[in-house]
Design an enzyme around this catalytic site. Structure first.
Site, short mmCIF file in Angstrom:
data_model
loop_
_atom_site.label_atom_id
_atom_site.label_comp_id
_atom_site.label_asym_id
_atom_site.label_seq_id
_atom_site.Cartn_x
_atom_site.Cartn_y
_atom_site.Cartn_z
N THR A 138 0.82 -1.21 0.00
CA THR A 138 0.00 0.00 0.00
C THR A 138 0.86 1.27 0.00
OG1 THR A 138 -1.40 1.29 1.51
CG2 THR A 138 -0.12 -0.41 2.52
N ASP A 139 0.29 2.35 -0.52
CA ASP A 139 0.99 3.64 -0.47
C ASP A 139 1.09 4.16 0.96
OD1 ASP A 139 -1.70 4.28 -0.07
OD2 ASP A 139 -1.76 5.87 -1.58
N GLU A 140 0.32 3.56 1.88
CA GLU A 140 0.34 4.07 3.26
C GLU A 140 1.69 3.87 3.94
OE1 GLU A 140 -3.21 3.43 5.57
OE2 GLU A 140 -4.40 3.15 3.77
N TYR A 163 -1.21 -0.47 11.21
CA TYR A 163 -1.47 -1.17 9.94
C TYR A 163 -0.34 -0.89 8.94
CZ TYR A 163 -3.13 -1.61 5.13
OH TYR A 163 -3.20 -1.90 3.78
N LYS A 167 2.67 -3.31 7.26
CA LYS A 167 2.83 -3.51 5.81
C LYS A 167 4.25 -3.12 5.39
CE LYS A 167 0.17 -4.63 3.13
NZ LYS A 167 -0.24 -5.99 2.66
P1 NAD Z 1 -9.59 -7.33 3.04
O1 NAD Z 1 -9.50 -7.03 4.50
O2 NAD Z 1 -10.87 -7.08 2.32
O3 NAD Z 1 -9.21 -8.86 2.79
C1 NAD Z 1 -8.17 -9.51 3.47
C2 NAD Z 1 -8.35 -11.02 3.27
O4 NAD Z 1 -7.25 -11.68 3.90
C3 NAD Z 1 -9.63 -11.58 3.90
O5 NAD Z 1 -10.27 -12.46 3.01
C4 NAD Z 1 -9.12 -12.33 5.14
O6 NAD Z 1 -9.94 -13.43 5.49
C5 NAD Z 1 -7.76 -12.78 4.65
N1 NAD Z 1 -6.82 -13.04 5.77
C6 NAD Z 1 -6.58 -12.24 6.83
N2 NAD Z 1 -5.67 -12.82 7.65
C7 NAD Z 1 -5.32 -14.00 7.05
C8 NAD Z 1 -4.41 -15.04 7.41
N3 NAD Z 1 -3.68 -14.98 8.52
N4 NAD Z 1 -4.29 -16.10 6.57
C9 NAD Z 1 -5.05 -16.19 5.43
N5 NAD Z 1 -5.93 -15.23 5.07
C10 NAD Z 1 -6.06 -14.15 5.87
O7 NAD Z 1 -8.37 -6.53 2.38
P2 NAD Z 1 -8.28 -5.86 0.93
O8 NAD Z 1 -8.80 -4.49 0.99
O9 NAD Z 1 -8.78 -6.80 -0.08
O10 NAD Z 1 -6.69 -5.75 0.79
C11 NAD Z 1 -5.93 -6.81 0.25
C12 NAD Z 1 -4.46 -6.44 0.28
O11 NAD Z 1 -4.24 -5.26 -0.48
C13 NAD Z 1 -3.92 -6.15 1.68
O12 NAD Z 1 -2.64 -6.72 1.79
C14 NAD Z 1 -3.87 -4.64 1.74
O13 NAD Z 1 -2.83 -4.23 2.60
C15 NAD Z 1 -3.57 -4.29 0.31
N6 NAD Z 1 -4.06 -2.98 -0.15
C16 NAD Z 1 -5.37 -2.62 0.08
C17 NAD Z 1 -5.83 -1.39 -0.40
C18 NAD Z 1 -7.27 -0.98 -0.22
O14 NAD Z 1 -7.61 0.15 -0.54
N7 NAD Z 1 -8.16 -1.84 0.23
C19 NAD Z 1 -4.95 -0.54 -1.07
C20 NAD Z 1 -3.63 -0.94 -1.27
C21 NAD Z 1 -3.21 -2.16 -0.81
P1 TYD Z 2 -10.39 4.13 4.92
O1 TYD Z 2 -11.40 3.69 3.92
O2 TYD Z 2 -10.43 3.54 6.30
O3 TYD Z 2 -8.96 3.91 4.23
P2 TYD Z 2 -7.47 4.39 4.73
O4 TYD Z 2 -7.55 4.83 6.12
O5 TYD Z 2 -6.71 3.12 4.59
O6 TYD Z 2 -7.07 5.45 3.78
O7 TYD Z 2 -10.47 5.69 5.06
C1 TYD Z 2 -10.33 6.55 3.94
C2 TYD Z 2 -10.40 7.98 4.44
O8 TYD Z 2 -11.71 8.23 4.95
C3 TYD Z 2 -9.45 8.26 5.58
O9 TYD Z 2 -8.96 9.60 5.45
C4 TYD Z 2 -10.32 8.16 6.82
C5 TYD Z 2 -11.67 8.63 6.33
N1 TYD Z 2 -12.85 8.02 6.98
C6 TYD Z 2 -13.86 8.84 7.48
O10 TYD Z 2 -13.79 10.08 7.41
N2 TYD Z 2 -14.93 8.25 8.07
C7 TYD Z 2 -15.04 6.90 8.20
O11 TYD Z 2 -16.06 6.41 8.79
C8 TYD Z 2 -14.01 6.07 7.66
C9 TYD Z 2 -14.10 4.57 7.77
C10 TYD Z 2 -12.93 6.68 7.05
#
Ligand code: NAD
Ligand code: TYD
Length: 348
Positions: A138-140, A163, A167
């Protein structure tokens, strides 16, 4: 090509599995997922009997299980499995360190062992394709930006939340396994994703579903924090390119110039749903809340020809429509019914 996809029952993983099975007839997928609260097999409904798909319920921290799966033959690992919600990591960081750091280490160890064994076996035959390990990050990990500038692959790591710190640790481990063991690792760092099947605790699905239920929309702080939004399918396309053409040992940032302040995103959602802005509630800010993320994607564009296909306006409208049409999916999650279903199906 046989892919081991971890965390494939989550938001991005399930979108990726659907996408890659559709786009690549030569690819088969083993999905290893623990089914935490965020994992939902309904995200993959319809694939149960797909000839190129199989599901294993299990933990990436389980060394025996992971080694067993790899020794059955795997050409690439794509590690999506993670604890992914910043707010939860503020409440309790332990599962984040366990899955995101230790789980990644277990996968890397198993990949190194399997890769070496496979190299030895194949050396005589004179033909070898590397086992690629893609660490989906992630960019975070770069922390927060001021009003100007964008994250490049060279930006320093300055994670703010447990978090993002977990990562960043996993990214460094993955890159170290490349340097030390020669494992063909690639790290991708994507900006905030949105689209179908996103768990309704993240900003966009939470706001859509709350608005549909007529509940308040909680906006943290002044609502001016900026996120760089990318449609999940554009992320999946980027991962496909990285899988087939990415260079081992490299980091690729992924982002589609989709910067928006949170309040603007919330207002757009309300307009699309024809709901009043009076639903918005400004609430206490998140501790350590990063002000702005923005990705410079020029490396992946230059090297792999990736470009996003969705504009934020198109993607958001389509996503809102998906949540309107798939009420049964998120209502079951929000009501906690789906937990009962899993308990019955799989026990705890
Ligand atoms: P999510 O929380 O929707 O899904 C995570 C999945 O991992 C779930 O199905 C969960 O059951 C599984 N999991 C958790 N712990 C586990 C373990 N110990 N063993 C096996 N499976 C396990 O997450 P997401 O939003 O789909 O993100 C997926 C990946 O992409 C993550 O690594 C996250 O850091 C990265 N990512 C997410 C975003 C975003 O905006 N959502 C952006 C950039 C990167
Ligand atoms: P989120 O979807 O949790 O992603 P991330 O924190 O990984 O960027 O949040 C996106 C943005 O929205 C973040 O600046 C926090 C804000 N946010 C709210 O303002 N209200 C909410 O209820 C949530 C979940 C997030």
């Amino acid at each position: 090509m046989k892919l081991l996809v971890t965390g494939g029952a989550g938001f991005i993983g399930s979108n990726f599995i659907r996408y890659i099975l559709r786009a690549r007839p030569g690819v088969s997928v083993i999905n290893l997922d623990k089914l935490t609260y965020a994992g939902n097999l309904e995200n993959l409904a319809g694939l149960e009997s797909h000839p190129r798909y199989s599901f294993i319920r299990g933990d990436i921290c389980n060394r025996h299980l992971v080694s067993d799966i790899m020794s059955g033959g795997v050409d690439a690992v794509i590690n999506f499995a993670a604890e992914s919600h910043v707010d939860r990591s503020i409440m309790d960081a332990s599962p984040f360190v366990e899955t995101n750091v230790r789980g990644t280490q277990v996968l890397l160890d198993a990949a190194v062992a399997y890769w070496k064994e496979r190299l030895n076996g194949r050396a005589a035959a004179g033909a070898e394709r590397p086992v690629i390990f893609i660490q989906v990050s992630t960019d975070e990990v770069y922390g927060s930006l001021g009003p100007e500038g964008r994250f490049t692959e060279e930006s320093p790591l300055k994670p703010s939340s447990p978090y993002s710190a977990s990562k960043a640790a996993a990214d460094l481990l993955a890159l170290a396994y490349h340097r030390t063991h020669g494992l063909p690792v690639i790290v991708t760092r994507c900006s905030n994703n949105y689209g179908p099947y996103q768990f309704p605790e993240k900003l966009i699905p939470l706001m859509i579903t709350n608005a549909l239920e007529g509940r308040p929309l909680p906006v943290y702080g002044d609502g001016l924090n900026v996120r760089d939004w990318l449609h999940v399918e554009d992320h999946c396309r980027a991962l496909e390119l990285v899988l087939f053409r990415g260079r081992p040992g490299e980091i690729y940032n992924i982002g589609g110039h989709g910067e928006r302040p949170n309040i603007e995103v919330v207002q757009m959602i309300l307009r699309l749903l024809n709901k009043p802005e009076s639903l918005i509630r400004f609430v206490k800010d998140r501790p350590g809340h990063d002000r702005r993320y923005a990705i410079d994607p020029s490396k992946i564009t230059r090297e792999l020809g990736w470009r996003p296909r969705y504009t934020f306006e198109e993607g958001l409208a389509e996503t809102v429509e998906w949540y309107v049409k798939n009420r049964f999916w998120w209502e079951r999650i929000k009501s906690g019914e789906y937990r009962e279903y899993y308990m019955k199906m799989y026990g705890e």
